[in-house]
Design an enzyme around this catalytic site. Structure first.
Site, PDB file in Angstrom:
ATOM      1  N   HIS A 451       0.969  -1.384  -0.020  1.00  0.00           N
ATOM      2  CA  HIS A 451      -0.026   0.084   0.042  1.00  0.00           C
ATOM      3  C   HIS A 451       0.820   1.348  -0.010  1.00  0.00           C
ATOM      4  O   HIS A 451       0.686   2.218  -0.689  1.00  0.00           O
ATOM      5  CB  HIS A 451      -0.983  -0.104   1.315  1.00  0.00           C
ATOM      6  CG  HIS A 451      -2.419  -0.564   0.914  1.00  0.00           C
ATOM      7  ND1 HIS A 451      -3.165  -0.795   1.945  1.00  0.00           N
ATOM      8  CD2 HIS A 451      -3.068  -0.629   0.005  1.00  0.00           C
ATOM      9  CE1 HIS A 451      -4.139  -1.377   1.342  1.00  0.00           C
ATOM     10  NE2 HIS A 451      -4.125  -0.958   0.214  1.00  0.00           N
ATOM     11  N   GLU A 689      -3.512  -9.706 -19.030  1.00  0.00           N
ATOM     12  CA  GLU A 689      -2.739  -9.977 -17.623  1.00  0.00           C
ATOM     13  C   GLU A 689      -2.470 -11.378 -17.235  1.00  0.00           C
ATOM     14  O   GLU A 689      -1.588 -11.724 -16.178  1.00  0.00           O
ATOM     15  CB  GLU A 689      -3.727  -9.410 -16.529  1.00  0.00           C
ATOM     16  CG  GLU A 689      -4.182  -8.026 -16.668  1.00  0.00           C
ATOM     17  CD  GLU A 689      -5.733  -7.689 -15.715  1.00  0.00           C
ATOM     18  OE1 GLU A 689      -5.170  -7.379 -14.766  1.00  0.00           O
ATOM     19  OE2 GLU A 689      -6.715  -8.061 -16.398  1.00  0.00           O
ATOM     20  N   ASP A 713      -0.351  -7.611 -12.845  1.00  0.00           N
ATOM     21  CA  ASP A 713      -0.561  -9.142 -12.624  1.00  0.00           C
ATOM     22  C   ASP A 713      -0.161  -9.821 -13.629  1.00  0.00           C
ATOM     23  O   ASP A 713       0.200 -11.057 -13.292  1.00  0.00           O
ATOM     24  CB  ASP A 713      -2.391  -9.144 -12.737  1.00  0.00           C
ATOM     25  CG  ASP A 713      -3.342  -8.793 -11.583  1.00  0.00           C
ATOM     26  OD1 ASP A 713      -2.640  -9.490 -10.644  1.00  0.00           O
ATOM     27  OD2 ASP A 713      -4.183  -8.233 -11.666  1.00  0.00           O
ATOM     28  N   CYS A 760      -1.302  -0.238 -19.559  1.00  0.00           N
ATOM     29  CA  CYS A 760      -1.939   0.445 -18.249  1.00  0.00           C
ATOM     30  C   CYS A 760      -1.411  -0.001 -16.838  1.00  0.00           C
ATOM     31  O   CYS A 760      -1.864   0.675 -15.868  1.00  0.00           O
ATOM     32  CB  CYS A 760      -3.411   0.292 -18.355  1.00  0.00           C
ATOM     33  SG  CYS A 760      -3.966  -1.354 -18.123  1.00  0.00           S
TER      34      CYS A 760
END
Length: 831
Positions: A451, A689, A713, A760
Site C-alpha cells: 500500500h 494480464e 498482474d 496500463c
C-alpha cells in the site's frame, strides 16, 4: 510420553515435500514440517536448551529434557548471507521456555537475498523420536501445536559398541563449514553403515548421524576434523565419510543469492545503503527518523458508562480525521481512507469492544482485544490476500488508541523537505506525513507493491523500501541524505564530491519536469514523428481533472472498482453513470477506457459472496466474477453506454484468459445497445494480464478492438510470485526479461490483425521502462496522472529505431537487475 512441539513462527505450515531443496525434501536431515513465515521472530517450540546456534544466525537447534533435538532453519541458502538480516537473541547453552524469542530476522531483506524463505522445522534425532501427529496445509500462529513426538523404544535404536576403531584427519573444504545441508549429507552417508561414526574437533565430539551434534562442532573452512568409526564395517564407513568431507559438497559452485530487483548492480560505495525502488525519483534533504510509539493501555476500566463514552468519543475523533483525509485526497489515497472508514464503523468490531467494556475492560483494552480477535480470525483462514488486511486493522487500532490516550502517532513533527526514515509506515501515517511535504521516504521493511509503495507512486514521492537494518544503524536524525530512487540506494552524509553532482541531477530533473509541463498539452510523438498516445490511469473524478491538467490524451484505465468496494450494496446504474459522465466531462471528449468490475482475489466485495479459495489469485476474479453475476455486469454496461458523447467511453475486460470470455461480454454489449437504441459502435478491448492472453494475443486481436497490458498482474503470473506476499513481493519486477518478452510477443501477435497495444500497468509509470515498451511495439501508455507530462518528454526525445534497438538488448538480459542497469546506461548516453 509424547512431546508437543509448537510452531516457532507465524505462517503457513506445509510438508517438507514442498521445500525446494532435496536435503530437506528427501528427509536427509530428518522428518518434520516446513513453514512459510509471515512473522519475523523465531520462538522456542518447547522448554529446553539451545544446543546450537549457527554464527550466521540463520539456524538454531534446541534439545528438550526428553532428549528431542529440533532444528529450525530460516530460509534456504541463508548461510551465505553471513548473518546479514539476522539478530540472534540467545546463546548456546541458554535455557529457554516455550515462546521465548530465539532469532529476529528482517523478513523483507532476507526474502530478497535468499533462494526461499520457507523454514524447515526438523526432528534431527529421528532414531530416538517419531512424529505421531503434525499440522500441515494450514495457517499456524507462533506457539500453536505443530507436531507431536513419541519416543522410540531404546531397544529399537541401540547399536553395538563392539568392533574395530579406525580414524582419519580431514581438512574441511566446505566454504561455510558444516552447516545444515552438509550435516544432512554426512548423516545420510553414516546411516548407510552399522558402525558408529563420530566427528571430533578439539574437545568437541559429534555423532555423524545427528545434525545437531555436527552443527555444535562449530566448524569453518580449513578446520581439521578427526573422523572416528567403530564397528564391523568401520573401515567402509570411515572411507565414505572421509571421501565426502574431502569435497566441498558442491557448495563452492553454489549460485550466489539472487540479486535484488531494482537495485544497482554496481557495488555500493562506503556510506551507501541499497534498497528496492517503490516509487522512482530523486531527493536530497536531512533524515527525519520516525519511530513507532508503543501505546500502553490499562486493562481495567473505571466503569462501563465512562469507558463506553470514551470509546464513542475516540471513534468520532478518528472518523472525522479519516473522513477529512479522504475528502482532501483522491484516487488510491482516498480509496485507502474509505476502507479505514468502513473499519472504524464495522459493527462487529464495535460490538466486540462494547462486550469487553461490559466485562470490565477499559475502552483501549477492549478495542485492542476486538481488533486482535479479527486479526486471529483472518490469520486462521490462511488466505494471503485477506492477511494483507491485517495492516489496516493494526492501523485503525493505533489511531483509536492514540485518540484514547492522547498519544501522538502521525509524525506531525517531520519538517518539510526531510527524507523520512522508518521501520515501516501505515497508510494513515503516510497520508498525515504528506501534509508536511517530505522530500522522500526510506523504509527498513516493506515491498514495492505494498500500500505504501502504491501511495508514494501516486503522490510522486521518491521511495526506497526493504533497506534492511543497516539503514537503522547508519542514519541518525538530521543526517544529510541523497535518495536515489532511480538506481536504488541512499547516500548518508555525502561529501561535496558526491553532493554536488547529485544536486545537479536533481536540478536537471526539476528543469525537465518544468519543461514537460510547459509542453504537456501538445500531442506526443517520438523524435522521428511516430505517434505514441499518453493516457492516464484514474480512479476518481479528481484524478481525471489532474490528468487533464498534466496533458493526458485520455484515460487508458478507469478503475471502476472504486465505486464498488468498501460498501454493503452494489452501486446503482444512476450512481455509476454519474461517475463515468463526470470523468468523461473532465477529459473533454478524449478517449476514456473503463475497466469492467475487477472484483475478487485481493479486492473482495461484501455483497458478492465468493467461496473460500485456496488460491484467490487463480480463482474467481475479474471477468469471471462479472460473468457469474450478469445482473451486475448489465447494470455497469448500461451505465457506461449512457455516457455522452456516445462512444467516448470504451469498455475493457479484465483478467481475460480466452476468446470465449470476450465473446460473452460482446454479446451483452450488443444486446444492451439494441435495447437502448444506440447505433454508434462502442469499442470493446481486453486486458492482457495472464500468460494465456499474451500467448493468444492474435486470437484475441481478431475480435477485440484493442489490447492493453496490465503489467502488475501479468508480472506475478509470469514469475509465479504473489505481489501481495511480502516474502516474495520485492522480486515482482515487471522489467524481468520474461515479462518483457511476453509484452513483445503480445505486440507482435496483435499487429497481425492491426490492433494497437497499450500498457496500463505500473510499468508505464516507470521512466526507465518507457523506451523499452515503445521499442517492443506499444503505442499507448497509461501512467499515473502526475507522470504524464514527463512521460511525454521522454518519448519525444527518442527515435523509434533507437528505442527498438534498446528493447532488443533488454530482451537479451538475464535478469531484471541487468535490464535496469542497461536502462541507466541508455539514459546516461542520451545525456
Amino acid at each position: 510420553m509424547s512431546l508437543i512441539i509448537t510452531s516457532p513462527l507465524r505462517g503457513w505450515a506445509t510438508t517438507l515435500d514442498d521445500v525446494p531443496d532435496p536435503v530437506f525434501a528427501q528427509r536427509m536431515m530428518g522428518d518434520g514440517v516446513a513453514i512459510q513465515p509471515l512473522g519475523d521472530t523465531v520462538v522456542a517450540p518447547f522448554d529446553g536448551e539451545v544446543a546450537t546456534l549457527h554464527e550466521a544466525g540463520h539456524a538454531v537447534s534446541l534439545r528438550s529434557a526428553e532428549g528431542a533435538e529440533i532444528l529450525i532453519h530460516i530460509g534456504l541458502d541463508t548461510v551465505m548471507l553471513k548473518g546479514e538480516g539476522f539478530i540472534p537473541l540467545v546463546a548456546v547453552g541458554d535455557r529457554v521456555s516455550r515462546g521465548d524469542p530465539l532469532i529476529r530476522f528482517d523478513l523483507d531483506a532476507v526474502a530478497l537475498a535468499a533462494t526461499s524463505l520457507i523454514t524447515p522445522v526438523i526432528v534431527t534425532n529421528a532414531e530416538a523420536f517419531v512424529i505421531s501427529r503434525r499440522t500441515t496445509e494450514a495457517a499456524v500462529g507462533a506457539c500453536e501445536t505443530l507436531m507431536t513426538l513419541v519416543p522410540v523404544q531404546a531397544e529399537a535404536r541401540r547399536r553395538s559398541d563392539d568392533g574395530t576403531l579406525v580414524e582419519q584427519t580431514v581438512t574441511l573444504s566446505l566454504p561455510h563449514g558444516i552447516h545444515a545441508r552438509p550435516a544432512a549429507r554426512i548423516g545420510e552417508a553414516a546411516r548407510g553403515f552399522e558402525a558408529d561414526v563420530h566427528l571430533v574437533k578439539g574437545d568437541r565430539r559429534g555423532d555423524a548421524r545427528s545434525t545437531v551434534a555436527l552443527l555444535a562442532l562449530d566448524t569453518a573452512f580449513g578446520d581439521e576434523v578427526v573422523v572416528r568409526a567403530r564397528g564391523d564395517d568401520a573401515e567402509a564407513a570411515l572411507a565414505a565419510v572421509v571421501a565426502l568431507l574431502a569435497t566441498d559438497m558442491g557448495e563452492g559452485a553454489t549460485v550466489a543469492p539472487r540479486s535484488v530487483p531494482k537495485v544497482a548492480t554496481e557495488p555500493l560505495r562506503a556510506g551507501q545503503i541499497g534498497g528496492v525502488i517503490a516509487s522512482p525519483g530523486l531527493a536530497m534533504g536531512p533524515a527525519a527518523r520516525l519511530r513507532q510509539t508503543e501505546i500502553v493501555v490499562a486493562r481495567e476500566g473505571v466503569g462501563a458508562a465512562g469507558e463506553r463514552a470514551a470509546l464513542l468519543e475516540a471513534r468520532s475523533e478518528v472518523r472525522a480525521g479519516i473522513a477529512a483525509r479522504a475528502d482532501a485526497a483522491s484516487g488510491s489515497i482516498a480509496a485507502v481512507m474509505q476502507a479505514h472508514l468502513a473499519l472504524i464503523d464495522d459493527p462487529e468490531l464495535v460490538a466486540a469492544a462494547e462486550s469487553r467494556i461490559v466485562a470490565g475492560n477499559s475502552a483501549g483494552f477492549a478495542w485492542r482485544g476486538a481488533i486482535h480477535d479479527q486479526i486471529d480470525a483472518i490469520r486462521a483462514t490462511g488466505n494471503a490476500h485477506l492477511i494483507e488486511r491485517i495492516d489496516d486493522l493494526v492501523d485503525i487500532e493505533r489511531q483509536m488508541l492514540g485518540a484514547l490516550t492522547g498519544t501522538l502517532i502521525d509524525g506531525a513533527e517531520i519538517p518539510a523537505g526531510a527524507i523520512v526514515v522508518a521501520e515501516d509506515l501505515f497508510p494513515s501515517q503516510l497520508v498525515a506525513l504528506a501534509a508536511a511535504k517530505p522530500a522522500g521516504l526510506c523504509l527498513i521493511r516493506g515491498g514495492p507493491t505494498s500500500h505504501i509503495a502504491i501511495l508514494c507512486a501516486g503522490m510522486g514521492l521518491p521511495a526506497l523500501v526493504a533497506m534492511g537494518h543497516g539503514l537503522d544503524d547508519a542514519i541518525q536524525d538530521g543526517t544529510m541524505l541523497l535518495l536515489d530512487a532511480e538506481t536504488g540506494h541512499v547516500t548518508a552524509a555525502p561529501s561535496p564530491a558526491e553532493a554536488e553532482p547529485f544536486a545537479a541531477r536533481l536540478a536537471a530533473r526539476d528543469a525537465r519536469r518544468e519543461a514537460a509541463l510547459q509542453a504537456a498539452r501538445e500531442a506526443c510523438h517520438s523524435a522521428d514523428g511516430v505517434r505514441i498516445e499518453l493516457f492516464a490511469n484514474i480512479g476518481s473524478v479528481d484524478e481525471a481533472q489532474l490528468a487533464a491538467a498534466q496533458g493526458a490524451e485520455g484515460s487508458g484505465l478507469v478503475r471502476s472498482e472504486f465505486l464498488f468496494l468498501d460498501r454493503e450494496t452494489a452501486p446503482s446504474e444512476d450512481e455509476q453513470h454519474t461517475a463515468y459522465q463526470e470523468i468523461a466531462d473532465a477529459l473533454a471528449e478524449k478517449p476514456v477506457i473503463v475497466r469492467l468490475l475487477d472484483i475478487g482475489g485481493d479486492k473482495p466485495a461484501a455483497y458478492i459472496p465468493i467461496d473460500a479459495e485456496e488460491n484467490p489469485a487463480l480463482g474467481q476474479r475479474g471477468i469471471r466474477v462479472a460473468l457469474a453475476r450478469p445482473d451486475l455486469l448489465d447494470t455497469q454496461l448500461r451505465a457506461i453506454l449512457r455516457t455522452r458523447p456516445a462512444g467516448q467511453c470504451r469498455i475493457m475486460i479484465p483478467m481475460v484468459a480466452s476468446v470465449d470470455e470476450l465473446r460473452q461480454v460482446r454479446a451483452h454489449v450488443d444486446r444492451l445497445r439494441g435495447e437502448m437504441g444506440i447505433a454508434e459502435p462502442v469499442e470493446v478491448g481486453v486486458m492482457v494480464e495472464t500468460p494465456a492472453a499474451a500467448m493468444t494475443a492474435d486470437l484475441l486481436a481478431a475480435e477485440a478492438d484493442f489490447l492493453s497490458i496490465g503489467t502488475n498482474d501479468l508480472t506475478q503470473y509470469v514469475l509465479a510470485m504473489d505481489r501481495g506476499n511480502p516474502a516474495v513481493a520485492a522480486g515482482v519486477d515487471a522489467m524481468h526479461p520474461a515479462v518483457l518478452r511476453m509484452i513483445g510477443e503480445t505486440c507482435r501477435l496483435a499487429a497481425v490483425h492491426g490492433r494497437w497495444v497499450g500498457v496500463c500497468g505500473g510499468l508505464a509509470s516507470d521512466p526507465a521502462a518507457l523506451p523499452i515498451l515503445v521499442g517492443l511495439g506499444v503505442t499507448e501508455l497509461s501512467a499515473v496522472p502526475g507522470f504524464v507530462a514527463e512521460a511525454k518528454q521522454i518519448v519525444r526525445a527518442l527515435t523509434l529505431p533507437e528505442m527498438r534497438a534498446h528493447a532488443e538488448l533488454a530482451l537479451q538480459c538475464k535478469s531484471a537487475a541487468e535490464v535496469r542497469a542497461l536502462a541507466r546506461a541508455f539514459e546516461e548516453t542520451r545525456g
